[in-house]
Design a protein around this motif. Structure first.
Motif, PDB file in Angstrom:
ATOM      1  N   GLU A 146     -33.612   3.779 -23.997  1.00 19.25           N
ATOM      2  CA  GLU A 146     -32.466   4.698 -24.050  1.00 19.25           C
ATOM      3  C   GLU A 146     -32.950   6.143 -24.153  1.00 19.25           C
ATOM      4  O   GLU A 146     -32.441   7.035 -23.469  1.00 19.25           O
ATOM      5  CB  GLU A 146     -31.576   4.344 -25.249  1.00 19.25           C
ATOM      6  CG  GLU A 146     -30.316   5.172 -25.330  1.00 19.25           C
ATOM      7  CD  GLU A 146     -29.149   4.553 -24.593  1.00 19.25           C
ATOM      8  OE1 GLU A 146     -28.015   4.780 -25.017  1.00 19.25           O
ATOM      9  OE2 GLU A 146     -29.365   3.836 -23.604  1.00 19.25           O
ATOM     10  N   ASP A 147     -33.941   6.374 -25.008  1.00 17.88           N
ATOM     11  CA  ASP A 147     -34.484   7.732 -25.158  1.00 17.88           C
ATOM     12  C   ASP A 147     -35.092   8.228 -23.854  1.00 17.88           C
ATOM     13  O   ASP A 147     -34.912   9.399 -23.476  1.00 17.88           O
ATOM     14  CB  ASP A 147     -35.542   7.758 -26.264  1.00 17.88           C
ATOM     15  CG  ASP A 147     -34.937   7.579 -27.661  1.00 17.88           C
ATOM     16  OD1 ASP A 147     -33.719   7.761 -27.802  1.00 17.88           O
ATOM     17  OD2 ASP A 147     -35.695   7.255 -28.593  1.00 17.88           O
ATOM     18  N   ILE A 150     -32.299   9.128 -21.396  1.00 16.94           N
ATOM     19  CA  ILE A 150     -31.647  10.376 -21.796  1.00 16.94           C
ATOM     20  C   ILE A 150     -32.506  11.572 -21.388  1.00 16.94           C
ATOM     21  O   ILE A 150     -32.001  12.572 -20.849  1.00 16.94           O
ATOM     22  CB  ILE A 150     -31.368  10.373 -23.311  1.00 16.94           C
ATOM     23  CG1 ILE A 150     -30.213   9.413 -23.624  1.00 16.94           C
ATOM     24  CG2 ILE A 150     -31.036  11.776 -23.822  1.00 16.94           C
ATOM     25  CD1 ILE A 150     -29.965   9.211 -25.099  1.00 16.94           C
ATOM     26  N   ASP A 153     -32.319  11.966 -17.590  1.00 17.70           N
ATOM     27  CA  ASP A 153     -31.031  12.551 -17.198  1.00 17.70           C
ATOM     28  C   ASP A 153     -30.976  14.040 -17.540  1.00 17.70           C
ATOM     29  O   ASP A 153     -30.445  14.846 -16.768  1.00 17.70           O
ATOM     30  CB  ASP A 153     -29.884  11.821 -17.905  1.00 17.70           C
ATOM     31  CG  ASP A 153     -29.582  10.466 -17.282  1.00 17.70           C
ATOM     32  OD1 ASP A 153     -30.027  10.223 -16.153  1.00 17.70           O
ATOM     33  OD2 ASP A 153     -28.896   9.659 -17.942  1.00 17.70           O
ATOM     34  N   LEU A 154     -31.521  14.401 -18.693  1.00 18.78           N
ATOM     35  CA  LEU A 154     -31.506  15.806 -19.109  1.00 18.78           C
ATOM     36  C   LEU A 154     -32.294  16.661 -18.120  1.00 18.78           C
ATOM     37  O   LEU A 154     -31.867  17.770 -17.772  1.00 18.78           O
ATOM     38  CB  LEU A 154     -32.087  15.937 -20.515  1.00 18.78           C
ATOM     39  CG  LEU A 154     -32.096  17.348 -21.117  1.00 18.78           C
ATOM     40  CD1 LEU A 154     -30.694  17.930 -21.168  1.00 18.78           C
ATOM     41  CD2 LEU A 154     -32.725  17.328 -22.510  1.00 18.78           C
ATOM     42  N   CYS A 186     -22.430  17.476 -20.001  1.00 19.53           N
ATOM     43  CA  CYS A 186     -23.473  16.448 -19.955  1.00 19.53           C
ATOM     44  C   CYS A 186     -24.715  16.907 -20.705  1.00 19.53           C
ATOM     45  O   CYS A 186     -25.327  16.125 -21.455  1.00 19.53           O
ATOM     46  CB  CYS A 186     -23.827  16.132 -18.502  1.00 19.53           C
ATOM     47  SG  CYS A 186     -22.521  15.281 -17.565  1.00 19.53           S
ATOM     48  N   LEU A 190     -26.501  15.071 -23.885  1.00 21.57           N
ATOM     49  CA  LEU A 190     -27.872  14.589 -23.784  1.00 21.57           C
ATOM     50  C   LEU A 190     -28.772  15.236 -24.835  1.00 21.57           C
ATOM     51  O   LEU A 190     -29.639  14.582 -25.422  1.00 21.57           O
ATOM     52  CB  LEU A 190     -28.421  14.864 -22.388  1.00 21.57           C
ATOM     53  CG  LEU A 190     -27.767  14.048 -21.257  1.00 21.57           C
ATOM     54  CD1 LEU A 190     -28.154  14.621 -19.899  1.00 21.57           C
ATOM     55  CD2 LEU A 190     -28.142  12.579 -21.352  1.00 21.57           C
ATOM     56  N   GLU A 191     -28.579  16.527 -25.071  1.00 20.31           N
ATOM     57  CA  GLU A 191     -29.382  17.216 -26.088  1.00 20.31           C
ATOM     58  C   GLU A 191     -29.095  16.676 -27.485  1.00 20.31           C
ATOM     59  O   GLU A 191     -29.951  16.746 -28.371  1.00 20.31           O
ATOM     60  CB  GLU A 191     -29.120  18.719 -26.036  1.00 20.31           C
ATOM     61  CG  GLU A 191     -29.714  19.394 -24.811  1.00 20.31           C
ATOM     62  CD  GLU A 191     -29.385  20.875 -24.715  1.00 20.31           C
ATOM     63  OE1 GLU A 191     -30.103  21.597 -23.995  1.00 20.31           O
ATOM     64  OE2 GLU A 191     -28.398  21.312 -25.361  1.00 20.31           O
ATOM     65  N   GLY A 193     -28.681  13.558 -27.972  1.00 16.43           N
ATOM     66  CA  GLY A 193     -29.156  12.179 -27.961  1.00 16.43           C
ATOM     67  C   GLY A 193     -28.101  11.169 -27.581  1.00 16.43           C
ATOM     68  O   GLY A 193     -28.234   9.973 -27.867  1.00 16.43           O
ATOM     69  N   GLN A 194     -27.046  11.618 -26.878  1.00 15.67           N
ATOM     70  CA  GLN A 194     -25.945  10.743 -26.486  1.00 15.67           C
ATOM     71  C   GLN A 194     -26.063  10.377 -25.018  1.00 15.67           C
ATOM     72  O   GLN A 194     -26.279  11.239 -24.163  1.00 15.67           O
ATOM     73  CB  GLN A 194     -24.598  11.439 -26.746  1.00 15.67           C
ATOM     74  CG  GLN A 194     -23.381  10.592 -26.433  1.00 15.67           C
ATOM     75  CD  GLN A 194     -22.084  11.354 -26.679  1.00 15.67           C
ATOM     76  OE1 GLN A 194     -22.089  12.565 -26.827  1.00 15.67           O
ATOM     77  NE2 GLN A 194     -20.982  10.633 -26.710  1.00 15.67           N
ATOM     78  N   ALA A 195     -25.922   9.092 -24.693  1.00 17.06           N
ATOM     79  CA  ALA A 195     -25.988   8.651 -23.301  1.00 17.06           C
ATOM     80  C   ALA A 195     -24.751   9.115 -22.542  1.00 17.06           C
ATOM     81  O   ALA A 195     -23.648   9.183 -23.097  1.00 17.06           O
ATOM     82  CB  ALA A 195     -26.102   7.132 -23.237  1.00 17.06           C
ATOM     83  N   LEU A 196     -24.921   9.403 -21.256  1.00 20.12           N
ATOM     84  CA  LEU A 196     -23.807   9.923 -20.453  1.00 20.12           C
ATOM     85  C   LEU A 196     -22.678   8.922 -20.288  1.00 20.12           C
ATOM     86  O   LEU A 196     -21.532   9.313 -20.067  1.00 20.12           O
ATOM     87  CB  LEU A 196     -24.324  10.344 -19.073  1.00 20.12           C
ATOM     88  CG  LEU A 196     -25.257  11.560 -19.058  1.00 20.12           C
ATOM     89  CD1 LEU A 196     -25.680  11.870 -17.622  1.00 20.12           C
ATOM     90  CD2 LEU A 196     -24.586  12.771 -19.681  1.00 20.12           C
TER      91      LEU A 196
END
Length: 265
Positions: A146-147, A150, A153-154, A186, A190-191, A193-196
């Motif tokens: 997951e990390d 993220i 994606d960031l 978004c 993401l910053e 730590g939340q998934a989109l």
């Protein structure tokens, strides 16, 4: 979900059927997690993907999705075509976690364009198949992947925002401003730590995911539950019993929906 399958009726006034949208899914996971074995089972592929000399390469296969509900509807309507839903799966050698990281998937078209990423998590213990992290810990592997996703994606969002800012200096359009607002949301998520996937970004009935020509001329959708249609026998009978409802393009299709799309020609 029946909305992902296709029953084409033999009405001579209809236009020719267009190919249905195929759901594309990429399998991700740590090495030795079993994702390649799962890929082979789902698609009947005989060979595992091999690392491509430093460049990641995907192995792609298609799985047909059996659904007895579609089979029963086929007997009921006797359509011109019977097209079960299909899913395209992609697997890649050695991607995920400690070796190459999720960011490597961005260079592989089959993963970059996937509708969904499916994380295969190892729970089995086998001394002859060592875990790359030294121990089997599913919760740890989920957090690690997951990390990585993220962070990947960031990176994509930040690069796109940089290009947008340059474009907006040349001239502003509603589309560019809207895209910038969404991407800024978004980036904030993401910053943190939340998934989109947790963001509410709005929805668009799914007609465009099945037939692009229906999306262009979409008027409304007549929706009935599979169980009700099977019980009544015809859409007209469902309509007479107030079981057929009209939905617009914002409707989120539910499993078991049988949909008659009405669109302009």
């Amino acid at each position: 979900m029946l909305a992902c399958a296709d029953l084409v009726q033999g009405n001579g006034r209809q236009r020719p059927s267009r190919p249905i949208h195929m759901l594309r899914a990429g399998l991700i996971g740590f090495p030795s997690s079993g994702k390649t074995a799962l890929f082979q089972l789902l698609t009947s592929a005989r060979e595992a993907p091999r690392p491509g000399g430093g460049k990641a390469e995907a192995n792609v296969g298609v799985a047909r999705v059996p659904d007895e509900r579609l089979d029963r509807l086929t007997k009921l309507f006797n359509p011109r075509k019977h097209v079960p839903a299909t899913v395209e799966f992609a697997d890649i050698a050695g991607v995920g976690g400690a070796r190459t990281g999720a960011s490597a998937l961005l260079d592989v078209a089959a993963f970059r364009n996937a509708d969904a990423l499916l994380h295969v998590v190892r729970m089995f213990r086998d001394p002859s198949v060592p875990h790359p992290s030294g121990s089997v810990d599913p919760a740890r592997d989920v957090r690690t992947m997951e990390d990585e996703l993220i962070l990947a994606d960031l990176g994509v969002v930040e690069r796109r925002l940089e290009r947008l800012e340059r474009d907006l200096k040349k001239g502003t359009t509603p589309e560019l401003k809207k895209e910038q607002e969404i991407l800024q949301r978004c980036r904030e998520a993401l910053e943190a730590g939340q998934a989109l996937r947790a963001l509410e970004l709005g929805t668009e009935d799914a007609a465009g995911e099945i037939h692009s020509d229906i999306q262009r001329g979409f008027l409304r959708a007549e929706v009935v539950r599979y169980e009700q249609l099977l019980s009544r026998g015809t859409l007209a009978a469902c309509r007479d019993n107030a079981e057929l409802r009209l939905e617009g393009k914002e409707y989120i299709v539910q499993d078991g929906d049988v949909i008659n799309f009405r669109h302009a020609t």
